[in-house]
Design a protein around this motif. Structure first.
Motif, mmCIF file in Angstrom:
data_model
loop_
_atom_site.group_PDB
_atom_site.id
_atom_site.type_symbol
_atom_site.label_atom_id
_atom_site.label_comp_id
_atom_site.label_asym_id
_atom_site.label_seq_id
_atom_site.Cartn_x
_atom_site.Cartn_y
_atom_site.Cartn_z
ATOM 1 N N LEU A 190 0.746 -1.205 0.027
ATOM 2 C CA LEU A 190 0.049 0.051 -0.181
ATOM 3 C C LEU A 190 0.708 1.290 0.037
ATOM 4 C CD1 LEU A 190 -2.907 -1.007 2.555
ATOM 5 C CD2 LEU A 190 -3.020 -0.734 -0.135
ATOM 6 N N ARG A 191 1.867 1.244 0.801
ATOM 7 C CA ARG A 191 2.859 2.443 0.686
ATOM 8 C C ARG A 191 3.487 2.717 -0.791
ATOM 9 N NH1 ARG A 191 5.949 5.259 4.410
ATOM 10 N NH2 ARG A 191 7.871 5.864 3.688
ATOM 11 N N GLU A 192 3.797 1.683 -1.314
ATOM 12 C CA GLU A 192 4.327 1.733 -2.783
ATOM 13 C C GLU A 192 2.936 2.258 -3.694
ATOM 14 O OE1 GLU A 192 6.105 -1.723 -3.960
ATOM 15 O OE2 GLU A 192 7.956 -1.217 -3.075
ATOM 16 N N SER A 193 1.928 1.909 -3.438
ATOM 17 C CA SER A 193 0.837 2.156 -4.222
ATOM 18 C C SER A 193 0.456 3.565 -4.081
ATOM 19 C CB SER A 193 -0.367 1.241 -4.105
ATOM 20 O OG SER A 193 -1.414 1.760 -4.688
ATOM 21 N N ARG A 194 0.518 4.158 -2.772
ATOM 22 C CA ARG A 194 0.421 5.492 -2.416
ATOM 23 C C ARG A 194 1.435 6.460 -2.998
ATOM 24 N NH1 ARG A 194 1.142 9.711 0.696
ATOM 25 N NH2 ARG A 194 -0.713 10.827 1.364
ATOM 26 N N ASP A 195 2.565 5.974 -2.914
ATOM 27 C CA ASP A 195 3.668 6.667 -3.604
ATOM 28 C C ASP A 195 3.486 7.192 -4.917
ATOM 29 O OD1 ASP A 195 4.752 7.080 -0.919
ATOM 30 O OD2 ASP A 195 6.383 5.331 -1.335
ATOM 31 N N TYR A 196 3.246 5.891 -5.750
ATOM 32 C CA TYR A 196 2.720 5.746 -6.952
ATOM 33 C C TYR A 196 1.758 6.843 -7.496
ATOM 34 C CZ TYR A 196 0.781 4.512 -11.756
ATOM 35 O OH TYR A 196 0.449 4.409 -13.033
ATOM 36 N N HIS A 197 0.706 6.818 -6.611
ATOM 37 C CA HIS A 197 -0.616 7.599 -6.803
ATOM 38 C C HIS A 197 -0.163 8.978 -6.736
ATOM 39 C CE1 HIS A 197 -2.897 4.173 -6.735
ATOM 40 N NE2 HIS A 197 -4.202 4.720 -7.631
ATOM 41 N N VAL A 198 0.626 9.296 -5.464
ATOM 42 C CA VAL A 198 1.096 10.729 -5.266
ATOM 43 C C VAL A 198 1.902 11.062 -6.379
ATOM 44 C CG1 VAL A 198 2.399 12.004 -3.662
ATOM 45 C CG2 VAL A 198 0.783 10.680 -2.570
ATOM 46 N N GLN A 199 2.835 10.517 -6.867
ATOM 47 C CA GLN A 199 3.733 11.034 -7.920
ATOM 48 C C GLN A 199 3.073 11.223 -9.065
ATOM 49 O OE1 GLN A 199 6.910 11.380 -7.445
ATOM 50 N NE2 GLN A 199 6.745 12.392 -9.529
ATOM 51 N N ARG A 200 2.020 10.469 -9.548
ATOM 52 C CA ARG A 200 1.079 10.705 -10.689
ATOM 53 C C ARG A 200 0.381 12.157 -10.535
ATOM 54 N NH1 ARG A 200 -3.021 6.437 -12.253
ATOM 55 N NH2 ARG A 200 -3.676 8.131 -13.533
ATOM 56 N N GLY A 201 -0.028 12.410 -8.937
ATOM 57 C CA GLY A 201 -0.785 13.803 -8.905
ATOM 58 C C GLY A 201 0.245 14.821 -9.040
ATOM 59 N N VAL A 202 1.586 14.606 -8.390
ATOM 60 C CA VAL A 202 2.504 15.613 -8.762
ATOM 61 C C VAL A 202 2.754 16.017 -10.237
ATOM 62 C CG1 VAL A 202 5.167 16.178 -8.284
ATOM 63 C CG2 VAL A 202 3.558 15.078 -6.385
ATOM 64 N N ASP A 203 2.953 14.828 -10.929
ATOM 65 C CA ASP A 203 3.200 15.036 -12.614
ATOM 66 C C ASP A 203 2.015 15.871 -12.943
ATOM 67 O OD1 ASP A 203 5.568 13.802 -12.018
ATOM 68 O OD2 ASP A 203 4.721 11.868 -12.712
ATOM 69 N N ALA A 204 0.833 15.478 -12.568
ATOM 70 C CA ALA A 204 -0.534 16.084 -13.182
ATOM 71 C C ALA A 204 -0.385 17.401 -12.848
ATOM 72 C CB ALA A 204 -1.546 15.463 -12.803
ATOM 73 N N SER A 205 0.084 17.862 -11.522
ATOM 74 C CA SER A 205 -0.194 19.381 -11.033
ATOM 75 C C SER A 205 0.948 20.203 -11.703
ATOM 76 C CB SER A 205 0.190 19.121 -9.677
ATOM 77 O OG SER A 205 -0.133 20.494 -8.991
ATOM 78 N N ILE A 206 2.215 19.495 -11.988
ATOM 79 C CA ILE A 206 3.460 20.243 -12.521
ATOM 80 C C ILE A 206 3.007 20.720 -13.841
ATOM 81 C CG2 ILE A 206 5.769 20.034 -13.251
ATOM 82 C CD1 ILE A 206 6.306 18.257 -10.670
ATOM 83 N N ASN A 207 2.455 19.754 -14.830
ATOM 84 C CA ASN A 207 2.016 19.707 -16.199
ATOM 85 C C ASN A 207 0.969 21.007 -16.195
ATOM 86 O OD1 ASN A 207 3.819 17.654 -16.826
ATOM 87 N ND2 ASN A 207 2.296 16.158 -17.070
ATOM 88 N N GLN A 208 0.008 20.887 -15.342
ATOM 89 C CA GLN A 208 -0.768 22.110 -15.185
ATOM 90 C C GLN A 208 -0.297 23.275 -15.007
ATOM 91 O OE1 GLN A 208 -4.146 21.264 -16.118
ATOM 92 N NE2 GLN A 208 -4.722 23.378 -15.767
ATOM 93 N N LEU A 237 -6.629 10.723 -4.131
ATOM 94 C CA LEU A 237 -6.297 9.692 -3.789
ATOM 95 C C LEU A 237 -7.485 8.567 -3.266
ATOM 96 C CD1 LEU A 237 -3.432 10.756 -1.338
ATOM 97 C CD2 LEU A 237 -3.058 9.719 -3.685
ATOM 98 N N ARG A 238 -8.617 9.186 -3.708
ATOM 99 C CA ARG A 238 -9.687 8.247 -3.291
ATOM 100 C C ARG A 238 -9.599 6.726 -4.061
ATOM 101 N NH1 ARG A 238 -14.681 11.410 -4.749
ATOM 102 N NH2 ARG A 238 -13.948 12.749 -2.854
#
Length: 640
Positions: free
Chosen positions: A47-65, A294-295
């Motif tokens: 779950l920790r690895e999965s959360r890190d993956y989701h967070v990084q996707r969110g970071v990438d999306a926010s940076i691109n935006q 993260l839902r």
């Protein structure tokens, strides 16, 4: 002793049987624990690895935006900059009065349809060109950006401000106008309202609870669009930001990201920021809500932990069921034996007193009870319970209360004083239980030391250590009680603030020990000058407060305070051969049945006291309730 030995042998036999069966149980439990630990550790890691993956996707999306928005804004800034440069060049070539210059202003304004206005100000800041129909010339000389554009040869972006003409939050982009010799001749500027940026952000801000923000070079909020509150203008022009934002921008002012609750609405977001290219001193922030983003991961975590918990539970139930029947019988035997041993120990202990009572007569007492009372057990048996209480009134009161409680819920508890054989009293925690229709058991625990310590602690918490007077905490409690009684019975409450005159000179001349003597003496005199149920308190230093209640009129309050003033003036002996003298100034505030708070009454009395100080000291001043903003001297009257 025989019963105790029998119980010990019984317990030893049961314990031997339990040890043998529980050794196997222990091995099973250890195995289940190891398997459960492996399952839990594996679930947590995944779950920790999965959360890190989701967070990084969110970071990438926010940076691109953020990059996309910064590109859009850079394009817009360049368009405005080119328009302003064109107008400034035409001014330099043709001058302010040339038709070509006015045409250039009109043409460039047509290229900026999203702007509120394109205007020109002269060297004195007076705007005469670019005015709206029926709009009168006005001055921008007081604006900070006008002063800045005088010194800069580049486009100047203002901090967010409220426009003179449109009365809306706006940003002004301006360039200087120069004459042929390079002298400052004025400024051309474009007005962009905040709504323009909000509309742009609305198109490019996807996602539930997402937010886009534009901030100036100083960190002031220029514009903000939030899916949670799309029409809000809260915070525009302000610098309210989170600590995480400040720390991240301090490390890298050009671009970066962080995760923290947003200071403006408290929603946690993955926020990225991108500064516009030089020289445009604006930074765009894009935030994606972790709650919504993260839902899916949270749903995944719930399913994973539910499955892991179910597996652990099934293993535990399986292991436990193997021993349940055998353990039940052995444990019941051991429990009964231990209960018997505990009961014997409890009855024969040296700390907790016990008596058995029928018809308010003591049928039986243990040794601890006799020791607590300084008597023998034989002195208590068949005696009335009156012999353990200090007086008949206590005996009757406890009898009445316990009888009522035991008839309802079969239990009774209170703290009461008992009497020793030498006549001394001590506090106990008394518990009673109805065991038969006629018999009750009473248990007494000596809490005398704790009770005295509690009383001493309560006194220290509510009284001044030097004078023994009430402190502010106790005084406010008394005031609240007085005000409640006043509201109920339409009686009066007067708060009198007393400050000593000349006290500093005592400390400077004779030392702080002498000052303490003066404070203690004044405290005694104030206590003696009022009634016993009035409140006298020391707030600290040389400040005292007297709270009077039940006075029929204000004249009697003033008379009492004048008596206090005269008492304070009496000389005080501070050393064997030295005396000193202090005075006081007094301010009075009356409660007027309008639910005024205690702090407000104290503050008004304090203000009246300062009026007395400034009026020459050594006098009493009354303060009337005044409207907000009114000078306190206007409604104060001197009483002496």
């Amino acid at each position: 002793m025989k019963s105790i030995r029998f119980v010990d042998r019984l317990i030893d036999g049961v314990v031997t049987s339990l040890i043998r069966s529980r050794q196997l149980l222990l091995k099973t439990v250890v195995g289940v624990f190891l398997i459960a630990s492996i399952l839990i550790a594996s679930t947590w890691h995944n779950l920790r690895e999965s959360r890190d993956y989701h967070v990084q996707r969110g970071v990438d999306a926010s940076i691109n935006q953020a990059r996309l928005l910064s590109y859009e804004l850079n394009t817009e800034m360049r368009l405005i900059d080119n328009a302003l440069s064109t107008i400034a060049h035409e001014f330099h070539q043709a001058g302010a009065t040339a038709q070509t210059f006015e045409s250039a202003v009109t043409n460039q304004a047509a290229l900026l349809p999203f702007s509120k206005a394109v205007r020109v100000a002269d060297a004195n800041g007076m705007v005469r060109l670019g005015l709206l129909p029926n709009e009168q010339p006005f001055s921008i000389a007081d604006r900070a950006y006008f002063e800045e554009v005088k010194r800069s040869d580049k486009m100047v972006i203002s901090e967010p401000l409220v426009s003179h003409s449109f009365k809306e939050w706006s940003v002004v982009l301006s360039r200087r106008l120069e004459g042929e010799n390079g002298t400052f001749k004025g400024a051309v500027f474009v007005v962009l309202d905040v709504e323009h940026f909000r509309k742009l952000f609305q198109k490019l801000t996807p996602g539930e609870d997402s937010a886009t923000t534009l901030r100036s070079a100083e960190g002031r909020l220029v514009a903000r669009y939030s899916q949670a509150d799309p029409t809000s203008h809260i915070g525009v022009g302000g610098t309210l930001t989170s600590t995480a934002l400040k720390q991240t921008v301090r490390r890298n002012p050009d671009h970066g990201w962080f995760i923290t609750p947003t200071a403006l609405d408290g929603i946690e977001r993955i926020t990225a920021y991108q500064r516009l290219s030089s020289p445009y001193s604006l930074t765009v922030y894009t935030g994606i809500s972790t709650e919504s983003y993260l839902r899916p991961w949270r749903s995944e975590a719930v399913r994973a932990w539910s499955l892991t918990g179910l597996c652990v539970l099934l293993m535990a139930l399986g292991a436990g069921s193997l021993f349940l029947h055998q353990q039940r019988e052995l444990t019941d035997k051991l429990r009964n034996a231990e209960l018997l041993k505990e009961q014997n120990f409890f009855v024969e202990n040296d700390l907790i007193g016990m008596i058995k009572v029928r018809d308010r007569k003591i049928l039986w007492a243990n040794k601890a009870m006799a020791r607590m009372l300084g008597k023998h057990v034989s002195d208590l048996n068949q005696q009335s319970k009156l012999c353990i209480y200090p007086d008949k009134e206590t005996y009757e009161q406890i009898g009445r209360l316990s009888s009522e409680a035991l008839s309802h819920n079969k239990h009774f508890r209170t703290e009461v004083q008992l009497k020793k054989s030498n006549g001394q009293t001590f506090w106990v925690d008394a518990n009673a239980a109805q065991i038969t229709e006629t018999d009750t058991v009473w248990i007494f625990v000596d809490v005398d030391a704790h009770k005295k310590l509690q009383q001493e602690t309560e006194h220290q918490a509510t009284h001044d250590a030097l004078t023994g007077l009430a402190n502010r905490r106790l005084m406010v409690m008394q005031m609240e009680r007085f005000i409640a009684l006043a509201n109920r019975h339409l009686s009066s409450v007067a708060v009198c603030f007393i400050d000593l005159d000349g006290f500093k000179a005592v400390n400077d001349t004779y030392g702080h020990d002498a000052g303490d003597i003066v404070l203690q003496t004044v405290a005694k005199r104030l206590k003696g000058a009022v009634r016993e149920y009035d409140c006298v308190a020391r707030l600290g230093g040389d400040e005292f407060v007297v709270v009077l209640t039940g006075r029929n009129d204000r004249e009697s309050v003033v008379h009492t305070m004048q008596r206090c003033l005269q008492e304070v003036l009496v000389p005080i002996v501070v050393e064997d051969i030295h005396t000193t003298k202090v005075g006081c100034s007094i301010g009075i505030a009356y409660y007027e049945f309008d639910n005024e708070s205690c702090d407000s009454l104290i503050e008004r009395a304090d203000e009246a006291m300062y009026v007395a100080k400034h009026a020459g000291k050594g006098r009493v001043i009354e303060s009337n309730r005044r409207p907000l903003g009114e000078n306190p001297n206007e409604n104060s009257t001197a009483a002496t």
